[in-house]
Write a protein that holds these residues in place. Structure first.
Motif: not given
Length: 105
Positions: A67-84, A86-93
């Motif tokens: 929620v913070f990423a979307v509201r305050h860090e201008f995350a607009e897409r799902l990959d923006d949150v999971l990859e850029r 949080s790095r979740a996509l890199l840590l555990d795809a």
């Protein structure tokens, strides 16, 4: 130079905190990487059980961080949150793919 949003007022504050016994790289808690926004993210996580819980059991990513990423860090897409953000996509795809519906919600 320019100070990045969320960076400590004093340069090298992380070195002082490491010297004070706050662990590797001065990280005293899970919200430290949010810098001056840490308290806002912590409050968001405390505001609801859903926001205070991980979005998936295999990821160390709370709903509040999404929620913070979307509201305050201008995350607009799902990959923006999971990859850029949080790095979740890199840590555990696999876990990131499984968490995608909850993150999108």
């Amino acid at each position: 130079g320019f100070r990045l949003h969320g960076a400590p007022e004093e340069p090298r504050a992380f070195e002082r905190s490491r010297d004070m016994g706050h662990g590797p790289f001065g990280v005293a808690d899970r919200f430290a990487h949010f810098g001056t926004d840490a308290e806002a993210v912590r409050a968001l996580a405390a505001s609801s059980p859903r926001l205070g819980a991980p979005v998936h059991e295999g990821l160390d990513l709370l709903g509040a961080e999404v929620v913070f990423a979307v509201r305050h860090e201008f995350a607009e897409r799902l990959d923006d949150v999971l990859e850029r953000r949080s790095r979740a996509l890199l840590l555990d795809a696999a876990a990131a793919r499984a968490a995608a519906p909850a993150v999108a919600d």
